[in-house]
Design an enzyme around this catalytic site. Structure first.
Site, PDB file in Angstrom:
ATOM      1  N   ARG A  74       6.525   0.795  -3.373  1.00  0.00           N
ATOM      2  CA  ARG A  74       5.863   1.220  -2.142  1.00  0.00           C
ATOM      3  C   ARG A  74       6.893   1.343  -1.031  1.00  0.00           C
ATOM      4  O   ARG A  74       7.806   0.522  -0.931  1.00  0.00           O
ATOM      5  CB  ARG A  74       4.792   0.211  -1.721  1.00  0.00           C
ATOM      6  CG  ARG A  74       3.521   0.283  -2.522  1.00  0.00           C
ATOM      7  CD  ARG A  74       2.451  -0.635  -1.989  1.00  0.00           C
ATOM      8  NE  ARG A  74       2.779  -2.043  -2.165  1.00  0.00           N
ATOM      9  CZ  ARG A  74       3.216  -2.842  -1.201  1.00  0.00           C
ATOM     10  NH1 ARG A  74       3.352  -2.389   0.036  1.00  0.00           N
ATOM     11  NH2 ARG A  74       3.491  -4.100  -1.462  1.00  0.00           N
ATOM     12  N   TYR A 202       5.148   7.283  -7.044  1.00  0.00           N
ATOM     13  CA  TYR A 202       5.038   5.862  -7.398  1.00  0.00           C
ATOM     14  C   TYR A 202       3.600   5.360  -7.170  1.00  0.00           C
ATOM     15  O   TYR A 202       3.024   5.590  -6.093  1.00  0.00           O
ATOM     16  CB  TYR A 202       6.032   4.997  -6.593  1.00  0.00           C
ATOM     17  CG  TYR A 202       5.701   3.543  -6.794  1.00  0.00           C
ATOM     18  CD1 TYR A 202       5.960   2.943  -8.032  1.00  0.00           C
ATOM     19  CD2 TYR A 202       5.019   2.804  -5.832  1.00  0.00           C
ATOM     20  CE1 TYR A 202       5.571   1.639  -8.274  1.00  0.00           C
ATOM     21  CE2 TYR A 202       4.627   1.493  -6.066  1.00  0.00           C
ATOM     22  CZ  TYR A 202       4.905   0.925  -7.293  1.00  0.00           C
ATOM     23  OH  TYR A 202       4.491  -0.360  -7.545  1.00  0.00           O
ATOM     24  N   GLY A 204       1.796   2.723  -6.190  1.00  0.00           N
ATOM     25  CA  GLY A 204       1.273   2.150  -4.953  1.00  0.00           C
ATOM     26  C   GLY A 204       1.173   3.167  -3.819  1.00  0.00           C
ATOM     27  O   GLY A 204       0.408   2.981  -2.871  1.00  0.00           O
ATOM     28  N   LYS A 211      -4.171   0.567  -2.805  1.00  0.00           N
ATOM     29  CA  LYS A 211      -3.792  -0.018  -1.505  1.00  0.00           C
ATOM     30  C   LYS A 211      -4.321   0.827  -0.344  1.00  0.00           C
ATOM     31  O   LYS A 211      -4.763   0.293   0.670  1.00  0.00           O
ATOM     32  CB  LYS A 211      -2.273  -0.130  -1.406  1.00  0.00           C
ATOM     33  CG  LYS A 211      -1.636  -0.936  -2.517  1.00  0.00           C
ATOM     34  CD  LYS A 211      -2.107  -2.352  -2.508  1.00  0.00           C
ATOM     35  CE  LYS A 211      -1.377  -3.174  -3.558  1.00  0.00           C
ATOM     36  NZ  LYS A 211      -1.912  -4.531  -3.634  1.00  0.00           N
ATOM     37  N   HIS A 231      -6.737  -8.583   0.011  1.00  0.00           N
ATOM     38  CA  HIS A 231      -5.713  -8.548  -1.040  1.00  0.00           C
ATOM     39  C   HIS A 231      -5.817  -9.853  -1.832  1.00  0.00           C
ATOM     40  O   HIS A 231      -4.986 -10.752  -1.680  1.00  0.00           O
ATOM     41  CB  HIS A 231      -4.341  -8.414  -0.350  1.00  0.00           C
ATOM     42  CG  HIS A 231      -3.208  -8.122  -1.278  1.00  0.00           C
ATOM     43  ND1 HIS A 231      -1.905  -8.394  -0.953  1.00  0.00           N
ATOM     44  CD2 HIS A 231      -3.168  -7.573  -2.501  1.00  0.00           C
ATOM     45  CE1 HIS A 231      -1.118  -8.025  -1.942  1.00  0.00           C
ATOM     46  NE2 HIS A 231      -1.853  -7.524  -2.894  1.00  0.00           N
ATOM     47  N   SER A 253       3.146 -11.048  -2.644  1.00  0.00           N
ATOM     48  CA  SER A 253       3.664 -10.661  -3.955  1.00  0.00           C
ATOM     49  C   SER A 253       4.666 -11.706  -4.461  1.00  0.00           C
ATOM     50  O   SER A 253       5.259 -12.446  -3.674  1.00  0.00           O
ATOM     51  CB  SER A 253       4.312  -9.292  -3.890  1.00  0.00           C
ATOM     52  OG  SER A 253       5.343  -9.319  -2.963  1.00  0.00           O
ATOM     53  N   CYS A 255       4.018 -14.365  -6.105  1.00  0.00           N
ATOM     54  CA  CYS A 255       3.514 -15.743  -6.040  1.00  0.00           C
ATOM     55  C   CYS A 255       2.497 -16.011  -7.155  1.00  0.00           C
ATOM     56  O   CYS A 255       1.776 -17.018  -7.101  1.00  0.00           O
ATOM     57  CB  CYS A 255       2.895 -16.018  -4.679  1.00  0.00           C
ATOM     58  SG  CYS A 255       4.094 -15.988  -3.337  1.00  0.00           S
ATOM     59  N   ASP A 282      -6.218  -8.254  -7.873  1.00  0.00           N
ATOM     60  CA  ASP A 282      -5.483  -7.725  -6.715  1.00  0.00           C
ATOM     61  C   ASP A 282      -6.337  -7.517  -5.469  1.00  0.00           C
ATOM     62  O   ASP A 282      -5.847  -7.727  -4.367  1.00  0.00           O
ATOM     63  CB  ASP A 282      -4.808  -6.400  -7.099  1.00  0.00           C
ATOM     64  CG  ASP A 282      -3.717  -5.983  -6.128  1.00  0.00           C
ATOM     65  OD1 ASP A 282      -2.957  -6.850  -5.669  1.00  0.00           O
ATOM     66  OD2 ASP A 282      -3.623  -4.777  -5.821  1.00  0.00           O
ATOM     67  N   ARG A 381       5.989  -1.284 -14.205  1.00  0.00           N
ATOM     68  CA  ARG A 381       4.566  -1.632 -14.190  1.00  0.00           C
ATOM     69  C   ARG A 381       3.844  -1.295 -15.485  1.00  0.00           C
ATOM     70  O   ARG A 381       4.283  -0.441 -16.246  1.00  0.00           O
ATOM     71  CB  ARG A 381       3.880  -0.832 -13.065  1.00  0.00           C
ATOM     72  CG  ARG A 381       4.410  -1.127 -11.676  1.00  0.00           C
ATOM     73  CD  ARG A 381       3.701  -2.285 -11.088  1.00  0.00           C
ATOM     74  NE  ARG A 381       4.226  -2.715  -9.799  1.00  0.00           N
ATOM     75  CZ  ARG A 381       3.505  -3.385  -8.907  1.00  0.00           C
ATOM     76  NH1 ARG A 381       2.250  -3.683  -9.145  1.00  0.00           N
ATOM     77  NH2 ARG A 381       4.054  -3.793  -7.791  1.00  0.00           N
TER      78      ARG A 381
HETATM   79  C1  OXD Z   1       1.396  -4.920  -4.542  1.00  0.00           C
HETATM   80  C2  OXD Z   1       0.728  -4.463  -5.770  1.00  0.00           C
HETATM   81  O1  OXD Z   1       2.441  -4.347  -4.188  1.00  0.00           O
HETATM   82  O2  OXD Z   1      -0.322  -5.026  -6.101  1.00  0.00           O
HETATM   83  O3  OXD Z   1       0.876  -5.827  -3.885  1.00  0.00           O
HETATM   84  O4  OXD Z   1       1.202  -3.526  -6.420  1.00  0.00           O
HETATM   85 MN    MN Z   2      -1.136  -6.333  -4.610  1.00  0.00          MN
END
Ligand code: OXD
Ligand code: MN
Length: 598
Positions: A74, A202, A204, A211, A231, A253, A255, A282, A381
């Site tokens: 992103r 990409y 995201g 998102k 989120h 992210s 975590c 997510d 991913r």
């Molecule tokens: C992020 C995702 O970037 O979920 O948070 O891809």
């Molecule tokens: Mn996310």
């Protein structure tokens, strides 16, 4: 009179025609959601090399895709909220004047689909036809986007049927254009319910249901319509008596959100009868239902997860989920038609692999600077249907989702934050979320240990001024008959030698079990200056080799560290001028006072 064989929705037909007149595609194809159409598109993308079919015996239904080398994550600096007033976007967003944004992006879109097909993807975030769901229409010139959207959302004719002739929808326009990073823009127009994304491929940036719609646009709509777009993962914790409480959790992210969402209980707790049900990994959309309580749906149907580090130890359920019908992006392509990434169960292929940059790759390769050349990009991913997850809930299609008993906030903190603490009230919990933070690790660029505030893990995703977002959270509490309890967790506390004290992963269930007991009102807690905390004996430690001293260390509050924390929060609040709600500042003062008395 505008006409279409696909829909009688006049506004939709006019919009598609207008966008097509600008982008000038050779052809327009409406996505109907059928398997036949999906197969046809896959074949076409395989022919052009846009995707590669993987070994169908070892990875049935799986394909591989590589994005441009400069287009693997992103791009927050190229992401804008375009509202009439700059203040409405807040200091947490990049802002662009809507007129300027449309004018600049129109130039990039203009004629960009010549020689290409424009696909029209009707999609529903949330169960089709549920009053809680939102419909979007994405126009794109990428089959890769279509195939991903088919996994991540509910697509096709049934969505057009639910939209009817005058339903509301988010107008989502995506074009690869020349994939030119200097002309890449991810634009959100909350006041027009529209998203324009150009010059990226990409996920995201281009799977606009994720998102862009489900967080940035939805958070704006949610503030107006009195709900929450967050989120957050959603999971159910089932106790040995078969009772399930549902939890929504926000972590920045890296975590472990996906890992927690599909956690496998440690042996001893499994034996007692605990299990975890996955609802989402997510995004959570949460509404107050007719019972006055908060209910959550996962608006998505798939997961778009980070591959590196995923293996059958860190996340066995994720490994099972990606064993079929999955799109792998920017991982290492092996010569046997399978894939690999750093931290995979299998050893790296000795030779014959093609890495994310398209290089012939061997383990141990270095660049001119002597740095390791990765097989898979660190942000490579997998896109996989959530229905394939072994721990998936059977509530996924329930139109109002699951009742939320607890909300968790958390980050990566080597110090300061104990393993778990609970807010005194909803207002205190909102303050905890508004001030949550994560520390940079040695593995990241920047000052080690530096604290970065990421309120509710929404800093890159809140589609409006975050000070107003905090106010909205506070007001939501007033509207509920019973609010969920709010907790803060930290799996990442370290000892003097910098080693993690808590084992994490499946053992996090031990903390969830305490949270479940608090929610059922069957556990007393210790009142501390920062919130309620467990008596050490109340965390189920069966089968875990952790000394009482270590557990005590995990639950310690260091007064001096907390005083520094309060000062750091002062600085963060200053960035919002005087916009921070008084109720949040009152909580901040109350914490300062309690610490003084400690
Ligand atoms: C992020 C995702 O970037 O979920 O948070 O891809
Ligand atoms: Mn996310």
């Amino acid at each position: 009179m505008v006409k279409s064989e696909h829909t009688n929705h006049r506004e939709l037909i006019e919009w598609v025609n207008k966008m097509a007149a600008m982008c000038k595609p050779d052809d327009i194809v409406w996505i109907d959601g059928s398997d036949e159409q999906k197969k046809r598109l896959e074949e076409e993308a395989i022919k052009t090399g846009e995707i590669v079919r993987l070994d169908q015996k070892k990875l049935p239904g799986c394909v591989y895709h590589k994005t441009a080398e400069n287009d693997t994550a992103r791009t927050e600096h190229l992401t804008f909220i375009c509202t009439a007033k700059k203040d409405d976007a807040g200091p947490n967003n990049n802002w662009m004047d809507p007129k300027e944004a449309y004018a600049t992006a129109s130039k990039y879109f203009s004629g960009s689909m010549r020689g290409r097909t424009m696909y029209v993807i009707p999609f529903s975030m949330g169960p089709v036809g549920s009053p809680f769901s939102k419909i979007g229409i994405e126009l794109t010139d990428s089959i890769y986007v279509v195939l991903n959207m088919i996994i991540m959302t509910r697509v096709g004719t049934r969505v057009l049927d639910a939209l009817g002739t005058d339903g509301e929808f988010t107008k989502c326009l995506h074009g690869k254009a020349q994939l030119d990073i200097d002309k890449r823009l991810i634009l959100h127009f909350p006041e027009d319910n529209a998203i324009w994304s150009v010059n990226s491929g990409y996920g995201g940036n281009v799977l606009l249901g994720k998102k862009c719609l489900s967080l940035r646009i939805a958070s704006y709509l949610a503030a107006q319509e009195s709900w929450l777009a967050e989120h957050m993962l959603i999971l159910g914790v089932e106790d040995p008596e078969g009772r399930i409480i549902y939890v929504a959790a926000a972590f920045p992210s890296a975590c472990g959100k996906t890992n927690l969402a599909m956690l496998i209980p440690p042996k001893a707790l499994k034996k007692k009868g605990y299990r975890v049900w996955t609802v989402g990994d997510d995004i959570a959309w949460m509404r107050i239902d007719s019972d006055g309580q908060l209910w959550a749906v996962n608006p998505e149907t798939g997961m778009f997860g980070v591959a590196p580090g995923t293996n059958s130890k860190s996340n066995p359920n994720a490994m099972a989920t990606v064993s079929k019908n999955t799109i792998f992006t920017n991982v290492l392509l092996k010569k046997d038609g399978t894939v690999w990434w750093e931290g995979h169960d299998d050893p790296p292929p000795a030779e014959g692999g093609i890495n994310w940059q398209g290089l012939k790759w061997k383990p141990g390769m270095k660049n001119e600077k002597g740095e390791a050349i990765l097989g898979a990009h660190a942000n490579s991913r997998f896109t996989a249907p959530l229905a394939q997850c072994p721990s998936i809930t059977n509530r996924i299609e329930h139109h109002h989702g699951v009742p939320i008993s607890a909300i968790l906030f958390g980050g990566r903190r080597a110090h300061v934050a104990p393993l778990v603490y609970e807010a005194f009230t909803w207002q205190h919990g909102v303050y905890m979320g508004a001030t949550m933070a994560s520390e940079r690790t040695a593995a990241q660029f920047g000052l080690q240990g530096e604290v970065r505030r990421d309120p509710m893990a929404m800093l890159p995703f809140c589609g409006y001024n975050m000070a107003d977002y905090f106010r909205h959270w506070l007001n939501m509490g007033n509207r509920m008959l019973r609010t969920p309890r709010i907790f803060h967790v930290n799996w990442f506390r370290t000892d003097d030698k910098g080693k993690f004290i808590w084992p994490g992963f499946g053992d996090n269930l031990r903390v969830l079990a305490w949270i479940a007991e608090r929610c059922r009102g069957v556990r007393e807690a210790v009142e501390t200056p920062i919130g309620y905390m467990p008596h050490p004996g109340d965390i189920d430690m069966t089968g875990l080799n952790l000394s009482p001293a270590e557990l005590k260390g995990l639950l310690e509050i260091d007064k001096e560290e907390w005083k520094r924390e309060v000062k750091d929060i002062d600085k963060f609040f200053d960035t919002f001028g005087d916009a921070i709600p008084k109720r949040i500042l009152a909580e901040h003062d109350a914490l300062r006072r309690r610490l003084r008395k400690m």
